[in-house]
Design a protein around this motif. Structure first.
Motif, PDB file in Angstrom:
ATOM      1  N   LYS A  85      23.863  17.422 -49.545  1.00  0.00           N
ATOM      2  CA  LYS A  85      22.647  17.586 -50.350  1.00  0.00           C
ATOM      3  C   LYS A  85      21.634  18.507 -49.694  1.00  0.00           C
ATOM      4  O   LYS A  85      20.708  18.977 -50.345  1.00  0.00           O
ATOM      5  CB  LYS A  85      21.969  16.218 -50.576  1.00  0.00           C
ATOM      6  N   SER A  86      21.775  18.722 -48.375  1.00  0.00           N
ATOM      7  CA  SER A  86      20.730  19.469 -47.679  1.00  0.00           C
ATOM      8  C   SER A  86      20.752  20.948 -48.056  1.00  0.00           C
ATOM      9  O   SER A  86      21.801  21.511 -48.378  1.00  0.00           O
ATOM     10  CB  SER A  86      20.873  19.291 -46.169  1.00  0.00           C
TER      11      SER A  86
ATOM     12  N   MET B 192      17.025  13.475 -49.232  1.00  0.00           N
ATOM     13  CA  MET B 192      17.513  12.099 -49.417  1.00  0.00           C
ATOM     14  C   MET B 192      17.170  11.614 -50.816  1.00  0.00           C
ATOM     15  O   MET B 192      16.216  12.089 -51.420  1.00  0.00           O
ATOM     16  CB  MET B 192      16.823  11.152 -48.407  1.00  0.00           C
TER      17      MET B 192
ATOM     18  N   MET C 292      22.613  14.219 -40.706  1.00  0.00           N
ATOM     19  CA  MET C 292      21.882  14.143 -41.983  1.00  0.00           C
ATOM     20  C   MET C 292      21.470  15.534 -42.464  1.00  0.00           C
ATOM     21  O   MET C 292      21.409  15.807 -43.654  1.00  0.00           O
ATOM     22  CB  MET C 292      20.655  13.234 -41.845  1.00  0.00           C
TER      23      MET C 292
ATOM     24  N   THR D  81      23.169   9.176 -47.221  1.00  0.00           N
ATOM     25  CA  THR D  81      22.824  10.249 -46.268  1.00  0.00           C
ATOM     26  C   THR D  81      22.958   9.697 -44.842  1.00  0.00           C
ATOM     27  O   THR D  81      23.703  10.242 -44.017  1.00  0.00           O
ATOM     28  CB  THR D  81      21.383  10.773 -46.512  1.00  0.00           C
TER      29      THR D  81
ATOM     30  N   ASP E 150      24.363  17.168 -44.277  1.00  0.00           N
ATOM     31  CA  ASP E 150      24.817  16.480 -45.492  1.00  0.00           C
ATOM     32  C   ASP E 150      24.934  17.490 -46.634  1.00  0.00           C
ATOM     33  O   ASP E 150      24.232  18.494 -46.673  1.00  0.00           O
ATOM     34  CB  ASP E 150      23.752  15.412 -45.817  1.00  0.00           C
TER      35      ASP E 150
ATOM     36  N   ASN F 214      24.245   9.099 -54.486  1.00  0.00           N
ATOM     37  CA  ASN F 214      24.309   9.235 -53.038  1.00  0.00           C
ATOM     38  C   ASN F 214      23.248   8.392 -52.325  1.00  0.00           C
ATOM     39  O   ASN F 214      23.101   8.456 -51.112  1.00  0.00           O
ATOM     40  CB  ASN F 214      24.112  10.717 -52.695  1.00  0.00           C
TER      41      ASN F 214
END
Ligand code: NAD
Ligand code: ZN
Length: 356
Positions: free
Chosen positions: A320-321, A328, A315, A245, A318, A241
């Motif tokens: 992943k958060s 990130m 962001m 992001t 996202d 990724n």
């Protein structure tokens, strides 16, 4: 031709890559196959469908289904139409689906294959450079109007047949979009590829022939390694990724299709490199990356009109958060990345500097 053996937790399969290898397509098809369904899109079918059908028809009954080109084809409607065609053509559980096209065809046809009569085998025949990324890893999906790739499964193909001569007709903007992922693969895990790119690829005109084949093979090795270590996306698969992001935030803010995925990811990678310098307090020579990316024609700044606040909000949302904190993938050094929780205020002020 080169053959890579792709290892996954559930199965291993061969990936054939070379020029004009579709001539040998029947040899790559193993086991008893009652009928072949080729799923392809309008553009690819204009160039190659007849050729591929002719090669296959000498050995198997063949039927084809042509979908509209572009992201809109990854819809429940087109998915259903593929199933209707497969049923009308009486495909059975010993039939084979061939995905002839870029990532859109691969994602859709792979999902059709996964679900038709609870699953039939499929072969990926990528025709874009970006598909070096999408054809490996086993993720197949269609979009929901509330989110991209929201309906899908993990489904590994029987094999991947990457005939690079089919990429001759790919428009330069699409080639560059896929090239961004090659650069990403080099930066996250392959210093040698990075050095090779710097030495051998000076403009998009160099992305062809032997060079193209080398990039595809190297990129696929990185992707396949990462995926093998983390097939269900719990840990290091997130490294893939890198640049995404902010890249995804830009794509979403502009509206999908307004910027190519690769161009958005290129801007995202440049931003991630700058964030890495600040976060770790290291010197990665951000300016040299700007110049390098510019050489290939990538946009190197955030498109005008986008607001720092909206990008930051995206962001934060996202995948992943965690707990509303931005995470990130950052570059420690070339070839080594980490998934890091970054300081929101730092990101806000850095975005503020580059948005206008
Ligand atoms: P795409 O399949 O839409 O192809 C891009 C364009 O090029 C299309 O207009 C297509 O018709 C045309 N085209 C394809 N091959 C051609 C050729 N040889 N000559 C001329 N024109 C050709 O897009 P893409 O960039 O290949 O893939 C993007 C898709 O991949 C997205 O939907 C994305 O979500 C998906 N993706 C999936 C994964 C995964 O792991 N499954 C990873 C990355 C991206
Ligand atoms: Zn990507």
């Amino acid at each position: 031709m080169e053959v890579l053996q792709i290892k996954t937790q559930t199965k291993d399969y061969p990936l054939y890559v070379g020029s004009n290898i579709s001539i040998n397509l029947p040899e790559f098809i193993k086991g008893k196959v009652t009928k072949i369904l080729i799923i392809t899109d309008e553009n690819v079918s204009n160039y190659y469908l007849k050729h591929i059908e002719e090669i296959l028809k000498e050995h198997f009954p063949v039927t084809s289904f042509i979908i509209p080109s572009g992201e809109k084809a990854k819809s429940i409607d087109v998915f259903y139409k593929c199933h209707t065609h497969a049923l009308q053509e009486k495909l059975d559980r010993s039939s084979l689906v061939i995905a002839l096209g870029g990532g859109v065809v691969g994602d859709l046809a792979g999902f059709v294959a996964a679900t038709y009569m609870r699953g039939v085998p499929f072969i990926q025949m990528p025709t874009t450079l970006l598909a070096h990324d999408s054809a490996v890893g086993g993720k197949v999906a269609i979009n929901h109007e509330l989110g991209k790739n929201m309906i899908g499964v993990f489904n590994q193909p029987e094999s991947v047949v990457y005939d690079i001569s089919l990429l001759k007709t790919l428009p330069e903007s699409e080639m560059r979009s896929g090239f961004a992922e090659v650069i990403k693969h080099a930066l996250i895990k392959d210093v040698e590829l990075y050095n090779w790119l710097k030495k051998n690829v000076h403009s998009m005109a160099d992305v062809q022939g032997e060079h193209l084949q080398h990039m595809i093979i190297s990129g696929i090795k990185v992707k396949a390694d990462v995926v093998y270590e983390d097939e269900n996306e719990t840990g290091i698969r997130a490294y893939l990724n890198f640049g995404h992001t902010l890249g995804h935030a830009i794509e979403a803010e502009l509206g999908y299709g307004q910027i190519s995925h690769g161009d958005a990811v290129a801007i995202g990678m440049l931003f991630a490199i700058k964030v890495s310098e600040n976060h770790y307090g290291i010197e990665l020579n951000h300016d040299s990356f700007l110049a390098w990316f510019e050489q290939y024609g990538f946009p190197i700044s955030i498109p005008s009109g986008l607001s720092a606040t909206s990008l930051l909000e995206r962001m934060k949302r996202d995948k992943k958060s965690k707990e509303d904190k931005i995470r990130m993938v950052l570059l420690r050094e070339i070839g080594t990345v980490e998934l890091v929780q970054v300081n929101e205020e730092m990101i806000r002020s850095m975005l503020g500097e580059v948005c206008n």
